[in-house]
Structure formats: structure tokens, C-alpha cells
Design a protein around this motif. Structure first.
Motif, short mmCIF file in Angstrom:
data_model
loop_
_atom_site.label_atom_id
_atom_site.label_comp_id
_atom_site.label_asym_id
_atom_site.label_seq_id
_atom_site.Cartn_x
_atom_site.Cartn_y
_atom_site.Cartn_z
N PHE A 1 -16.93 -19.39 29.67
CA PHE A 1 -17.06 -18.18 28.86
C PHE A 1 -15.74 -17.81 28.19
CE2 PHE A 1 -21.03 -17.04 31.19
CZ PHE A 1 -21.83 -16.95 30.06
N ILE A 2 -14.64 -17.98 28.87
CA ILE A 2 -13.34 -17.67 28.28
C ILE A 2 -13.05 -18.63 27.11
CG2 ILE A 2 -10.84 -17.72 28.70
CD1 ILE A 2 -11.50 -16.64 31.53
N GLY A 3 -13.35 -19.90 27.31
CA GLY A 3 -13.18 -20.88 26.23
C GLY A 3 -14.05 -20.56 25.04
N LEU A 4 -15.30 -20.20 25.29
CA LEU A 4 -16.21 -19.83 24.21
C LEU A 4 -15.71 -18.59 23.48
CD1 LEU A 4 -18.93 -20.41 22.82
CD2 LEU A 4 -19.97 -18.89 24.50
N PHE A 5 -15.20 -17.62 24.22
CA PHE A 5 -14.67 -16.41 23.61
C PHE A 5 -13.50 -16.73 22.69
CE2 PHE A 5 -11.44 -13.04 23.77
CZ PHE A 5 -12.15 -12.02 23.15
N PHE A 6 -12.54 -17.54 23.16
CA PHE A 6 -11.39 -17.87 22.32
C PHE A 6 -11.79 -18.70 21.10
CE2 PHE A 6 -8.71 -16.98 26.14
CZ PHE A 6 -8.02 -15.93 25.56
N TYR A 7 -12.77 -19.59 21.27
CA TYR A 7 -13.25 -20.38 20.15
C TYR A 7 -13.87 -19.49 19.08
CZ TYR A 7 -16.08 -23.70 17.52
OH TYR A 7 -16.67 -24.43 16.52
N LEU A 8 -14.74 -18.56 19.50
CA LEU A 8 -15.36 -17.66 18.54
C LEU A 8 -14.33 -16.73 17.90
CD1 LEU A 8 -18.65 -16.76 20.40
CD2 LEU A 8 -18.37 -18.27 18.45
N PHE A 9 -13.34 -16.30 18.67
CA PHE A 9 -12.29 -15.43 18.13
C PHE A 9 -11.49 -16.17 17.06
CE2 PHE A 9 -8.01 -13.55 18.36
CZ PHE A 9 -8.33 -12.25 18.00
N SER A 10 -11.18 -17.45 17.30
CA SER A 10 -10.42 -18.21 16.31
C SER A 10 -11.24 -18.46 15.05
CB SER A 10 -9.94 -19.54 16.90
OG SER A 10 -11.03 -20.39 17.15
N ILE A 11 -12.53 -18.70 15.20
CA ILE A 11 -13.39 -18.86 14.03
C ILE A 11 -13.43 -17.57 13.22
CG2 ILE A 11 -15.80 -19.14 13.28
CD1 ILE A 11 -16.13 -21.22 15.42
N ASP A 12 -13.52 -16.44 13.91
CA ASP A 12 -13.55 -15.15 13.23
C ASP A 12 -12.26 -14.92 12.45
OD1 ASP A 12 -14.74 -12.59 12.65
OD2 ASP A 12 -13.25 -11.73 14.03
N ARG A 13 -11.12 -15.26 13.05
CA ARG A 13 -9.84 -15.10 12.35
C ARG A 13 -9.78 -15.97 11.10
NH1 ARG A 13 -4.96 -15.79 16.38
NH2 ARG A 13 -5.84 -17.84 16.12
N ARG A 14 -10.24 -17.23 11.23
CA ARG A 14 -10.23 -18.12 10.05
C ARG A 14 -11.15 -17.61 8.96
NH1 ARG A 14 -11.42 -23.63 12.88
NH2 ARG A 14 -10.40 -23.04 14.79
#
Length: 67
Positions: A46-59
Motif C-alpha cells: 500500500f505504501i508503494g502504491l501510494f507513492f507511485y500514485l503520488f508521483s503520477i499525480d505530480r507529473r
């Protein structure tokens, strides 16, 4: 409003029914300590998924800002 109360009542009944049952596999894993490994793996996922989605949102925000 009536719909909200009916959904709340159904959810309450489901939770009560789920607590009434004891899962033998969970008891075995808890007694041997393996349940903590399962919880840790799920937390890492879940933490990995959260950071992945957060990075996509920033991009995406950066791309939208440039256009």
C-alpha cells in the motif's frame, strides 16, 4: 436520509456477523507470528502504491501546468 440509515444498519449487521466467526487460519498465523509478516507485506504494497500514485499525480500536474 432513509437510505443512509438502512445502509448503516446493514453495515452494522455485516460487521457483527463477521466478528462472530473465528477463522482458524488467522488464529494459526497469529499464534505462530506469521500474521505480522502478512501485515507488513500488505503495508509495504500500500505504501508503494501510494507513492507511485503520488508521483503520477505530480507529473500530471507538471504537464497540465506546461500546457
Amino acid at each position: 436520509m432513509k437510505r443512509f440509515f438502512s445502509l448503516t444498519a446493514i453495515l452494522f449487521l455485516v460487521v457483527q456477523f463477521a466478528q462472530a466467526q473465528s477463522v482458524e487460519m488467522a488464529e494459526t498465523m497469529r499464534s505462530s507470528g506469521k500474521i505480522y509478516v502478512v501485515v507488513a507485506v500488505i503495508a509495504v504494497l500500500f505504501i508503494g502504491l501510494f507513492f507511485y500514485l503520488f508521483s503520477i499525480d505530480r507529473r500530471l500536474k507538471k504537464i497540465e501546468k506546461n500546457k
